[in-house]
Structures are given as C-alpha cells and as structure tokens.
Design an enzyme around this catalytic site. Structure first.
Site, PDB file in Angstrom:
ATOM      1  N   HIS A  14       0.818  -1.205   0.000  1.00 36.49           N
ATOM      2  CA  HIS A  14       0.000   0.000   0.000  1.00 36.49           C
ATOM      3  C   HIS A  14       0.858   1.263   0.000  1.00 36.49           C
ATOM      4  CE1 HIS A  14      -2.870  -2.735   2.449  1.00 36.49           C
ATOM      5  NE2 HIS A  14      -3.070  -2.911   1.166  1.00 36.49           N
ATOM      6  N   ASP A  59      -6.405  -6.644  -1.782  1.00 33.98           N
ATOM      7  CA  ASP A  59      -4.978  -6.830  -2.055  1.00 33.98           C
ATOM      8  C   ASP A  59      -4.709  -7.887  -3.123  1.00 33.98           C
ATOM      9  OD1 ASP A  59      -4.305  -4.803  -0.338  1.00 33.98           O
ATOM     10  OD2 ASP A  59      -3.779  -6.113   1.325  1.00 33.98           O
ATOM     11  N   TYR A  65       2.248   1.674  13.601  1.00 33.91           N
ATOM     12  CA  TYR A  65       3.032   2.580  12.768  1.00 33.91           C
ATOM     13  C   TYR A  65       2.567   4.022  12.869  1.00 33.91           C
ATOM     14  CZ  TYR A  65      -0.640   1.729   9.194  1.00 33.91           C
ATOM     15  OH  TYR A  65      -1.819   1.600   8.511  1.00 33.91           O
ATOM     16  N   LYS A  76       6.380   6.398   6.833  1.00 36.90           N
ATOM     17  CA  LYS A  76       5.909   5.564   7.936  1.00 36.90           C
ATOM     18  C   LYS A  76       7.089   5.102   8.788  1.00 36.90           C
ATOM     19  CE  LYS A  76       2.041   3.749   5.266  1.00 36.90           C
ATOM     20  NZ  LYS A  76       1.463   2.572   4.616  1.00 36.90           N
TER      21      LYS A  76
END
Length: 183
Positions: free
Chosen positions: A62, A170, A132, A72
C-alpha cells in the site's frame, strides 16, 4: 538508537538501545530529535495506526499518492512480521526494488519507510500487533497499491503463498507497471 541505512535510499532499520535488568527492560521507542538526526530528514508524525493479525496475514503493498503521500515508522508490539518496502519513486535508481526487515517484539527494531515507497507486511508468528506512525493523514481518494506477487519485483516473502491470508482488495492490486504513480 542505531540507524542502519538499507540499499534503498531513505529507508532505515532502527535498532533501539534496550536497558535490561531483573525488573524487565526499558527503551526509548521514539525521540523526534534523535530520529530526525538519524535519518537526516525533518519528519513530523501526525497519525498512529495499529493492527492485529493472525499467522499468514499479508497486508499490502500500500501507499498514498500526491500530496497525501506518507512516510511511515513501523514496529511490532507483539509477534513477528516480515516487513517490506518497494521503491516506487519514478526517477529512482532503485525503482522496483525492495528491501525487507524482520520486525518482532523480541528484537524491538523499527523500519522507516519514506514517501515514494509501497509498504506491506506478512505475519510470521501465530499473531502479531503491528504499530506505525504516519507523517500525513490517511486520504481514501489517494489510496494506491501494488500486487504483492508482482513478478517484476519478485519479493521473497519467506513462506509459501498457499499459507497467505489476503484481503480481496490486495489480491487484485495492479502490477507496479500498471499502478498509480506516486507523484
């Protein structure tokens, strides 16, 4: 903290200094000044996210595009994952290459993934809690992804694909060649 540069410019594995004694352990998991000095960038995180997953769950790959692109800082609070970053920066020397890091509650390592990278992870333990930080807010219209099994990238996930648990979303992501441009 020890900042280890990876083969992909801007991606770092971060090893914390863990102080252990007979009571347990202590570590500083984030310090903005130390972090910015270690990666050589001025990053300000604005959103924290957390997920819980079972063994074989693969989330990714992603990213967000344009003004909503995100850097991130990822870590595992419980369990173990294989974390992957794929360079999707159009003019990068390492475009289409990936780097992976084993993140676990045991090693307490973190992985910094800057803007311009697709990101995903595979749970290797029975369960894992994944945490995250993001430097930009989530924006649904800016969502994008790359197929986890894109042969042009050829990610070694470490376990057979037959053991993966993947969302329908996904499973149908485009290959990198056909994916939305990062910017």
């Amino acid at each position: 903290m020890n900042f280890i540069a990876t083969k992909l410019e801007g991606c770092f594995i971060i090893e914390p200094k863990i102080i252990i004694d007979d009571r347990g352990y202590f570590m500083e998991s984030f310090n903005e000044k130390t972090f910015q000095k270690g990666i050589g960038q001025n990053i300000h995180f604005v959103q924290d996210n957390q997920s819980f997953s079972s063994k074989g769950v693969l989330r990714g790959l992603h990213y967000q595009v344009g003004d909503h692109a995100q850097s991130k800082l990822v870590r595992v609070l419980s369990g173990e994952v294989l974390d992957v970053a794929v360079d999707i920066r159009p003019n990068s020397k390492t475009f289409g290459q990936y780097v992976s890091a084993l993140l676990s509650a045991e090693n307490q390592n973190q992985f910094f993934i800057p803007k311009g990278f697709a990101h995903g992870f595979l749970v290797l333990s029975d369960t894992a809690t994944f945490f995250y930080k993001c430097d930009n807010f989530y924006n649904k219209e800016s969502e994008a992804g790359v197929l986890y099994s894109d042969q042009a990238i050829n990610i070694d996930w470490g376990i057979p694909e037959s053991q993966f648990h993947i969302s329908e979303k996904d499973k149908v992501q485009p290959t990198l060649k056909n994916a939305r441009k990062a910017w």
